[in-house]
Design an enzyme around this catalytic site. Structure first.
Site, mmCIF file in Angstrom:
data_model
loop_
_atom_site.group_PDB
_atom_site.id
_atom_site.type_symbol
_atom_site.label_atom_id
_atom_site.label_comp_id
_atom_site.label_asym_id
_atom_site.label_seq_id
_atom_site.Cartn_x
_atom_site.Cartn_y
_atom_site.Cartn_z
ATOM 1 N N CYS A 338 0.893 -15.901 71.923
ATOM 2 C CA CYS A 338 1.565 -14.796 71.243
ATOM 3 C C CYS A 338 1.284 -13.405 71.814
ATOM 4 O O CYS A 338 2.229 -12.612 71.961
ATOM 5 C CB CYS A 338 1.283 -14.840 69.737
ATOM 6 N N ARG A 367 -8.681 -24.322 74.413
ATOM 7 C CA ARG A 367 -9.465 -24.071 73.207
ATOM 8 C C ARG A 367 -10.722 -24.924 73.254
ATOM 9 O O ARG A 367 -10.648 -26.128 73.526
ATOM 10 C CB ARG A 367 -8.652 -24.400 71.953
ATOM 11 N N GLN A 385 1.816 -26.081 74.610
ATOM 12 C CA GLN A 385 2.431 -25.926 73.297
ATOM 13 C C GLN A 385 3.868 -25.458 73.457
ATOM 14 O O GLN A 385 4.165 -24.625 74.316
ATOM 15 C CB GLN A 385 1.633 -24.913 72.479
ATOM 16 N N ASP A 387 5.702 -23.249 72.340
ATOM 17 C CA ASP A 387 5.564 -22.012 71.589
ATOM 18 C C ASP A 387 6.837 -21.177 71.670
ATOM 19 O O ASP A 387 7.575 -21.240 72.651
ATOM 20 C CB ASP A 387 4.408 -21.202 72.178
ATOM 21 N N HIS A 389 8.452 -17.130 69.971
ATOM 22 C CA HIS A 389 8.294 -15.987 69.076
ATOM 23 C C HIS A 389 9.627 -15.275 68.936
ATOM 24 O O HIS A 389 10.347 -15.078 69.917
ATOM 25 C CB HIS A 389 7.221 -15.032 69.597
ATOM 26 N N LYS A 469 2.248 -19.144 56.591
ATOM 27 C CA LYS A 469 2.985 -20.080 57.443
ATOM 28 C C LYS A 469 3.597 -21.209 56.632
ATOM 29 O O LYS A 469 3.152 -21.539 55.531
ATOM 30 C CB LYS A 469 2.064 -20.657 58.517
ATOM 31 N N HIS A 515 6.150 -16.458 64.590
ATOM 32 C CA HIS A 515 5.555 -17.443 65.499
ATOM 33 C C HIS A 515 6.136 -18.808 65.129
ATOM 34 O O HIS A 515 6.223 -19.145 63.945
ATOM 35 C CB HIS A 515 4.037 -17.500 65.334
#
Length: 644
Positions: A338, A367, A385, A387, A389, A469, A515
């Protein structure tokens, strides 16, 4: 309480009865019927689940919980863990007990013992548990002062319990549950007697550090499960056996799709066939992103520590991050994508006419996960991921979150997941942003779910540190639930990075940042798919879609032409040209879980066709090559999983 010392009890059917204050929940149930009371494990009084021995001293609504009710399962699990600990103490008096919580569909208990338990000891412990059940020991709740609790457990030489008590906040109620000679520190509630424990099974042993800290003593953990009856237990044990057969770690190794090595702990090495499956997942999600008007971007793997401080990740997530130093500056390997997207957004002036701006990225993140929690593809230290946005105005939130919901359900249906459970998670204890901003964000997400008439469960305190979320949980073929997709509404990060757009009024305004992930970790999702399908992937996902099997050497030339034809058509194909018997070749293709086999013998060469077998279904007969090619191509195009 009225003047007569009575209280009003309201039953689920709305009936109200006046009863003496101090009456136990079990006595109310007994008055209904002794047989009814024998079916119960607990009660819900004014929405709080309590022991049946609880005394009611105020006007109350009461609902009784039977062993077969879903709300009873955790009580059965936790109560059975106490029975297991009591059995262990009887058989091994020198052992020290630590903690024994209920977990999803099971329980465990950690013990401090010089020689760790082995699977061979479980049957003896189970037998002693059955003896404790037969003894029908009453389960009593005691509330003690801190000094009384410490004294009790010191006398029992239970040092771990004393340590737990010492760490409890001042003023906390300290409750102990006692059954026979055994006492355990616990909040409860519990079953009223050991006789109501239901059916149980001890499953396995493992090692575990005290409090999960590798610097502490290694304990011996026993896992088990419990259900209200033998039928439910048998069904669950069957699912466990099926899950073992479907374990993606075993299948990945057997099929040669991926491997793990000590040179990169908890990081998957994808082999050629595994990479094909991985890329097929990625390609479809990328196509879906394009359909939903996302533009794909790519951000660096390593960015400055200052940026991660600005985003809030450093303060809220640094224990899971990797850091390095470059040219005397501190940098971090990205755990999320992000902040990089906020930098792209801020690279040029934005107008309300530009919004929404929708960025997607198949970004690799790292991670740090402790070695004790890593698990195949499900819990790794680096993964990609899906991902994305969305930067939009507040007025666009409803439409954009709605579009994400559409995409979530489309993608899951394509992968074969029709059952989706939705949770709305609110502000966690560790968070950024004002309460006013959180209230606005939580209200916006809730409004979208309600307007779409989507059933959801509230999950208080489990939001991301930057915003509330919506999480999506899918159910696989074994009825296991997996949390994959998420939509997170963020008012804080755009503020931290000074993001703005020019509104219709010519003034600067702050965009909202949404997100979004659909499948989440591609690595984990691939593991879920493998276990869902037992690696019998739909044709469009299979690394090899057709295996061409000539019966003898003389059929090789025609087999080669079939392979070339399939490749030109865009079908993934291999030929088995080994000098094995035809039965062996077919069995091998079945073991490799290849969807289609084309068997070629004298007749097929003469007729210029192929004999077709479908994995798990058997012979489909001799078919024209163009006809079966079209069938396969249709399955690939439509991403269907046709059954024969």
């Amino acid at each position: 309480m009225n003047a007569n010392g009575n209280i009003q009890i309201t039953y689920p059917d709305g009936r109200v009865e006046e009863l003496p204050s101090g009456i136990r929940a079990s006595e109310i149930a007994q008055a209904i019927s002794p047989r009814f009371e024998q079916q119960l494990v607990a009660a819900r009084v004014n929405d709080e689940v309590v022991d049946l021995a609880t005394r009611l001293t105020e006007d109350s609504k009461i609902v009784f919980i039977k062993a077969v009710d879903p709300a009873a399962h955790e009580i059965l699990l936790h109560s059975t863990s106490h029975i297991m600990a009591q059995a262990v103490k009887r058989l091994y008096p020198e052992v020290k007990v630590t903690i024994g919580p209920a977990i999803e569909n099971g329980f465990y208990y950690d013990f401090d013992i010089d020689q760790p338990f082995t699977d061979d000891q479980l049957s003896a412990i189970e037998a002693e548990m059955k003896q404790i059940v037969d003894e029908d020991l009453p389960v009593e709740r005691l509330e003690l002062s801190r000094a009384e609790a410490v004294k009790r457990f010191e006398a029992m030489n239970e040092s771990y319990k004393v340590e737990i008590i010492s760490g409890l906040p001042e003023g906390d109620v300290i409750s102990v549950y006692k059954q026979g000679e055994f006492s355990d520190l616990c909040r409860g509630p519990h079953i009223p007697s050991t006789k109501r424990a239901g059916a149980f099974k001890l499953l396995s042993v493992a090692g575990a550090y005290w409090r999960g800290n590798e610097n502490n003593r290694m304990l011996s953990r026993i896992y088990g499960t419990a259900f209200p009856d033998k039928k439910s237990l048998k069904k669950y044990l069957h699912l466990l056996e099926e899950a073992k057969k479907r374990d993606h770690r075993r299948l990945g190794k057997e099929l040669g799709w991926f491997s793990f090595h000590n040179d990169a702990p908890a990081n998957a090495f994808f082999h050629a066939k595994g990479t094909t499956v991985y890329n097929s997942i990625l390609d479809y999600v990328r196509e879906s992103n394009t359909d939903h008007l996302y533009e794909e971007v790519n951000t660096p793997l390593i960015m400055s520590a200052d940026m991660w401080k600005q985003s809030g990740h450093y303060d809220n997530y640094r224990e899971n991050m990797y850091f390095t130093k470059v040219d005397d500056r501190d940098f971090a390997v990205k755990p999320m994508n992000c902040p990089g997207h906020t930098l792209i957004y801020g690279d040029e002036p934005r107008s309300y006419r530009d919004l929404p701006i929708k960025m997607s990225e198949f970004g690799r993140v790292h991670r740090h996960e402790k070695s004790g929690v890593t698990h195949g593809l499900f819990r790794v230290r680096t993964f990609v991921q899906d991902d994305a946005h969305v930067f939009c105005t507040e007025n666009q939130i409803q439409a954009e979150v709605g579009d994400i919901l559409d995409q979530v359900y489309e993608v899951y249906a394509t992968f074969g997941f029709e059952s989706v459970h939705v949770e709305l998670s609110t502000k966690p204890e560790k968070s950024i942003g004002s309460q006013e901003v959180w209230n606005k964000a939580e209200g916006a997400l809730e409004s979208v779910l309600k307007s779409r008439k989507i059933d959801y469960q509230l999950n208080p305190g489990d939001g991301a540190f930057y915003g509330p979320k919506i999480d999506f949980h899918i159910k696989d073929s074994l009825n296991r639930s997996w949390q994959c997709g998420t939509v997170q509404l963020d008012f804080s990060m755009p503020e931290r990075f000074g993001l703005a757009y020019t509104g219709e009024d010519g003034q600067d305004h702050q965009p909202v940042m949404i997100h979004r992930a659909i499948v989440g970790s591609l690595d984990r999702f691939m593991g879920i798919l493998m276990e869902n399908y037992a690696a019998r992937m739909p044709v469009w996902l299979a690394p090899v879609q057709v295996k061409v099997i000539p019966i003898a050497d003389r059929h090789g030339e025609y087999a080669d032409s079939v392979v070339k034809s399939l490749r030109v058509a865009g079908i993934r194909v291999e030929a088995n040209l080994k000098n094995d018997k035809i039965g062996q070749k077919i069995r091998q293709a079945e073991l490799e879980k290849i969807p289609y086999m084309f068997i070629i013998g004298d007749r097929e060469v003469a007729n210029r066709n192929v004999s077709v077998r479908r994995h798990g279904a058997g012979d489909m007969g001799s078919l024209d090559l163009a006809e079966v090619d079209e069938r396969i191509l249709n399955e690939i195009r439509e991403r269907t999983d046709q059954k024969v």
